[in-house]
Structure formats: C-alpha cells, structure tokens
Design a protein around this motif. Structure first.
Motif, mmCIF file in Angstrom:
data_model
loop_
_atom_site.group_PDB
_atom_site.id
_atom_site.type_symbol
_atom_site.label_atom_id
_atom_site.label_comp_id
_atom_site.label_asym_id
_atom_site.label_seq_id
_atom_site.Cartn_x
_atom_site.Cartn_y
_atom_site.Cartn_z
ATOM 1 N N SER A 169 0.770 -1.329 0.102
ATOM 2 C CA SER A 169 -0.021 -0.078 -0.019
ATOM 3 C C SER A 169 1.095 1.192 0.114
ATOM 4 C CB SER A 169 -1.097 -0.156 1.211
ATOM 5 O OG SER A 169 -1.459 1.262 1.324
ATOM 6 N N LYS A 170 0.508 2.272 -0.703
ATOM 7 C CA LYS A 170 1.170 3.651 -0.835
ATOM 8 C C LYS A 170 1.037 4.225 0.558
ATOM 9 C CE LYS A 170 2.579 3.393 -5.213
ATOM 10 N NZ LYS A 170 2.343 2.032 -5.377
ATOM 11 N N ASN A 171 0.097 3.966 1.337
ATOM 12 C CA ASN A 171 0.146 4.286 2.873
ATOM 13 C C ASN A 171 1.235 3.933 3.611
ATOM 14 O OD1 ASN A 171 -2.269 5.826 2.272
ATOM 15 N ND2 ASN A 171 -3.608 3.975 2.458
ATOM 16 N N PRO A 185 5.032 4.029 4.689
ATOM 17 C CA PRO A 185 6.122 5.213 4.342
ATOM 18 C C PRO A 185 6.962 4.292 3.328
ATOM 19 C CG PRO A 185 5.707 4.836 6.578
ATOM 20 C CD PRO A 185 4.881 3.787 6.149
ATOM 21 N N LYS A 186 7.512 5.589 2.557
ATOM 22 C CA LYS A 186 8.362 5.172 1.267
ATOM 23 C C LYS A 186 9.586 4.174 1.753
ATOM 24 C CE LYS A 186 10.356 6.986 -2.983
ATOM 25 N NZ LYS A 186 10.722 8.036 -3.911
ATOM 26 N N LYS A 187 10.276 4.773 2.825
ATOM 27 C CA LYS A 187 11.285 3.949 3.131
ATOM 28 C C LYS A 187 11.191 2.728 3.671
ATOM 29 C CE LYS A 187 14.570 4.292 7.154
ATOM 30 N NZ LYS A 187 15.086 4.950 8.524
ATOM 31 N N ARG A 191 8.864 0.649 2.480
ATOM 32 C CA ARG A 191 8.413 -0.050 1.283
ATOM 33 C C ARG A 191 9.618 -0.604 0.502
ATOM 34 N NH1 ARG A 191 5.757 3.414 -2.232
ATOM 35 N NH2 ARG A 191 5.313 5.178 -0.749
ATOM 36 N N LYS A 192 10.606 0.323 0.501
ATOM 37 C CA LYS A 192 11.974 0.416 -0.198
ATOM 38 C C LYS A 192 12.726 -1.005 0.516
ATOM 39 C CE LYS A 192 15.784 3.045 -1.749
ATOM 40 N NZ LYS A 192 16.425 4.155 -1.548
ATOM 41 N N GLU A 193 12.588 -0.791 1.819
ATOM 42 C CA GLU A 193 13.504 -1.801 2.572
ATOM 43 C C GLU A 193 12.796 -3.315 2.653
ATOM 44 O OE1 GLU A 193 15.993 -4.176 4.910
ATOM 45 O OE2 GLU A 193 16.394 -2.308 3.354
ATOM 46 N N THR A 230 10.931 -4.322 -0.092
ATOM 47 C CA THR A 230 11.114 -4.576 -1.284
ATOM 48 C C THR A 230 12.729 -5.310 -1.436
ATOM 49 O OG1 THR A 230 9.534 -3.191 -2.061
ATOM 50 C CG2 THR A 230 11.113 -4.068 -3.479
ATOM 51 N N ASN A 262 3.487 -2.924 -8.751
ATOM 52 C CA ASN A 262 3.279 -1.560 -8.799
ATOM 53 C C ASN A 262 1.649 -1.323 -8.966
ATOM 54 O OD1 ASN A 262 5.927 -0.428 -8.181
ATOM 55 N ND2 ASN A 262 6.213 -0.524 -10.327
ATOM 56 N N ASP A 296 9.985 3.746 11.917
ATOM 57 C CA ASP A 296 10.004 3.098 10.548
ATOM 58 C C ASP A 296 10.774 1.630 10.713
ATOM 59 O OD1 ASP A 296 8.712 5.038 9.135
ATOM 60 O OD2 ASP A 296 10.282 5.832 8.023
#
Length: 204
Positions: free
Chosen positions: A31-33, A35-37, A39-41, A43, A63, A129
């Motif tokens: 989910s885009k909800n 935090p980007k940091k 999601r990145k880790e 992945t 995506n 995070d």
C-alpha cells in the motif's frame, strides 16, 4: 538437528498441523500508505538472493494492485490476529506479539496450497519506521508457510519475539525455507507423514 527445529516451527510437535505452501509465485503489492522508506526496505529484503535462491519459491513486487496476489493493506481500525481471550503475561509481551495490530488471511485450496493473501496492518502503535520494517518482515515471512513455532534462542531469526531487524536472512530462517520448499507436496503432509518421508529418504 535442523530437521527437528523445522518440525518444531511447522508442527510444534503435533499431528493436527499440516505443511502449507505457496504453489504460485507471490506478487506483492505494498500500500502507498506505507512510508516510502519502509516499502523500499521490504522490497529490497524479499528481493534479495537470500530468497531468490530458495527453490519452488518466487517473490516479486508489483506497482498495481490488479497485478498482485498478495496485498499489504494499511487499516485504521483495531485489529489483532488472535482471539480477545488470548492471554499475555504483560503489556510488553502483547505489544511485541507479531499479530498485535496486524493479521493476514491466506487463500488456500483443498490441498493446503496458498495462492493469495491479504495482510492488514494498523500502524497506530508502531513506534518508528524501523519498527514498521521489523513487523512487516516478520509477518510476510510467517505467511510463507503459516509458520506457528517460535525461535526463542536466535534474535536474528524472524521467528523470534525480539528480532533485531537484520539486513539479511538468518541461516536458521533460510534453512527453514529450504526444507519447507525443497519440494511441493501434492497431498496433505502432517508430522507423522513427514517423519515417514524422512525415513524413506534415509533408506535410499
């Protein structure tokens, strides 16, 4: 003996539990909800060679939700993956439990094979995070085999309450996955049947 440790994680020494496996590739949508940091880790961690090297298990990230069969969804309502009467000796144990503020629902066929999952998480009580990453790593790993046992000794294991949020998969966890996915079983396997298969393998 790693096989004995595996049996503790999957069967917790009981015949009523069966080996459950993913029989299709996992296509995870975060989910885009989240935090980007985070999601990145997540992945990076599950796309690493630690997981790519496991036979019969394939994990990728997509995506678009329409392309996924595994949805990590953020919710804003109270959610726990255990019954209300589940006993905790103290609040710290409750807060550290992997299914406090989260749950996952696996879609399975009659042969104990997974082909879809929705993982729901409420970030209300997530402290940082790092905590978010730790929780999602543990939840996703647990859902790879619906693992029920706990690793009390190694805090670099995703099956440990006090998991240290390692950058790579521990040897213990990798061994669990290697044993779990060394073959895809075409019939339900309980502890008794698993022990029989081990004996057959020893004699050949």
């Amino acid at each position: 003996n790693m096989v004995d440790k595996y049996k503790n994680v999957v069967f917790i020494k009981q015949n009523k539990y069966k080996i459950t496996q993913w029989n299709s590739d996992l296509r995870i949508y975060l989910s885009k909800n989240i935090p980007k940091k985070v999601r990145k880790e997540i992945t990076r961690f599950f796309s690493s060679n630690d997981f790519n090297s496991i036979q019969n298990l394939k994990i990728s990230f997509v995506n678009k939700l329409s392309k996924a069969n595994y949805y990590v969804k953020v919710v804003d309502y109270e959610i726990n993956g255990y019954n209300k009467d589940y006993y905790f000796s103290n609040d710290e144990r409750r807060n550290k439990h992997i299914l406090t503020g989260a749950t996952y629902n696996l879609i399975t066929d009659n042969n104990y094979k997974f082909y879809g999952c929705t993982l729901r998480i409420n970030p209300k009580n997530i402290e940082s995070d790092i905590d978010y990453i730790r929780r999602l790593k543990r939840l996703i790993f647990k859902s790879l085999g619906n693992f029920i046992g706990i690793n009390f000794k190694n805090n670099n294991s995703l099956l440990n309450y006090n998991y240290l949020n390692e950058t790579s998969l521990s040897d213990f966890d990798k061994s669990i996955l290697n044993i779990h996915y060394q073959r895809i079983y075409n019939s339900p396997i309980n502890l008794k049947k698993f022990n029989q298969l081990i004996e057959v393998a020893k004699n050949h």
